[in-house]
Motif scaffolding. Structure first.
Motif, PDB file in Angstrom:
ATOM      1  N   ASN A 165       5.026  22.774   9.011  1.00  0.00           N
ATOM      2  CA  ASN A 165       5.133  21.790  10.027  1.00  0.00           C
ATOM      3  C   ASN A 165       6.352  22.145  10.786  1.00  0.00           C
ATOM      4  OD1 ASN A 165       8.436  22.154   9.298  1.00  0.00           O
ATOM      5  ND2 ASN A 165       8.011  20.943   7.764  1.00  0.00           N
ATOM      6  N   GLU A 166       6.357  21.478  12.286  1.00  0.00           N
ATOM      7  CA  GLU A 166       7.379  21.619  13.217  1.00  0.00           C
ATOM      8  C   GLU A 166       8.292  21.813  13.103  1.00  0.00           C
ATOM      9  OE1 GLU A 166       8.171  18.914  17.377  1.00  0.00           O
ATOM     10  OE2 GLU A 166       6.952  18.628  15.787  1.00  0.00           O
ATOM     11  N   GLU A 167       9.340  21.480  11.984  1.00  0.00           N
ATOM     12  CA  GLU A 167      10.644  22.041  12.594  1.00  0.00           C
ATOM     13  C   GLU A 167      10.458  23.267  11.914  1.00  0.00           C
ATOM     14  OE1 GLU A 167      14.105  21.301   8.937  1.00  0.00           O
ATOM     15  OE2 GLU A 167      12.281  20.541   8.807  1.00  0.00           O
ATOM     16  N   ASN A 168       9.637  24.021  10.905  1.00  0.00           N
ATOM     17  CA  ASN A 168       9.437  25.596  11.297  1.00  0.00           C
ATOM     18  C   ASN A 168       9.178  26.209  12.169  1.00  0.00           C
ATOM     19  OD1 ASN A 168      10.163  25.313   8.069  1.00  0.00           O
ATOM     20  ND2 ASN A 168       8.656  25.533   7.695  1.00  0.00           N
ATOM     21  N   LEU A 169       8.419  25.795  13.113  1.00  0.00           N
ATOM     22  CA  LEU A 169       8.413  26.660  14.763  1.00  0.00           C
ATOM     23  C   LEU A 169       9.648  26.734  15.332  1.00  0.00           C
ATOM     24  CD1 LEU A 169       4.609  24.878  14.422  1.00  0.00           C
ATOM     25  CD2 LEU A 169       5.356  27.293  13.945  1.00  0.00           C
ATOM     26  N   THR A 170      10.045  25.702  15.892  1.00  0.00           N
ATOM     27  CA  THR A 170      11.326  25.419  16.637  1.00  0.00           C
ATOM     28  C   THR A 170      12.473  24.930  16.233  1.00  0.00           C
ATOM     29  OG1 THR A 170      11.376  22.890  16.723  1.00  0.00           O
ATOM     30  CG2 THR A 170       9.394  23.526  17.457  1.00  0.00           C
ATOM     31  N   GLY A 171      12.954  25.500  14.529  1.00  0.00           N
ATOM     32  CA  GLY A 171      14.177  25.175  14.736  1.00  0.00           C
ATOM     33  C   GLY A 171      14.574  23.863  14.589  1.00  0.00           C
ATOM     34  N   HIS A 172      14.284  22.795  14.635  1.00  0.00           N
ATOM     35  CA  HIS A 172      14.575  21.241  14.906  1.00  0.00           C
ATOM     36  C   HIS A 172      14.191  20.866  14.173  1.00  0.00           C
ATOM     37  CE1 HIS A 172      15.897  23.551  19.023  1.00  0.00           C
ATOM     38  NE2 HIS A 172      16.732  22.883  18.759  1.00  0.00           N
TER      39      HIS A 172
ATOM     40  N   PRO B 243      12.010  17.565  14.554  1.00  0.00           N
ATOM     41  CA  PRO B 243      11.994  15.994  15.605  1.00  0.00           C
ATOM     42  C   PRO B 243      12.227  14.584  15.447  1.00  0.00           C
ATOM     43  CG  PRO B 243       9.866  16.740  13.782  1.00  0.00           C
ATOM     44  CD  PRO B 243      11.489  17.373  14.037  1.00  0.00           C
TER      45      PRO B 243
END
Length: 83
Positions: A2-9, A11
């Motif tokens: 998911n996006e959290e794992n890619l950016t560390g943030h 959404p």
């Protein structure tokens, strides 16, 4: 992934539609019941006309140059500067 794992943030989104509607309602309320938008626009047109009336030849050339360059709006209805 998911996006959290890619950016560390995580959404985060927020819809401000309700707050914008509330803000606009407050503005209209603050203007009061005597506010007449048509009269305001007419007064602005009169002021604009007066501001650019009775120009001497050099002032008129400068005005025309600024209108042509889009710095000042022309005399058409709903006018606005291009830049």
């Amino acid at each position: 992934m998911n996006e959290e794992n890619l950016t560390g943030h995580i959404p985060f989104t927020i819809d401000l539609t309700f707050e914008e509607a509330r803000r606009r309602a407050e503005v209209v309320t603050a203007l009061g019941p005597d506010w007449d938008p048509v009269a305001v626009l007419q007064s602005e047109e009169e002021a604009y006309t007066l501001l650019y009336s009775n120009l001497d030849a050099e002032q008129q050339r400068t005005y025309d140059l600024l209108v042509a360059a889009g710095v000042l709006p022309g005399g058409e209805p709903g006018r606005a500067a291009a830049h």
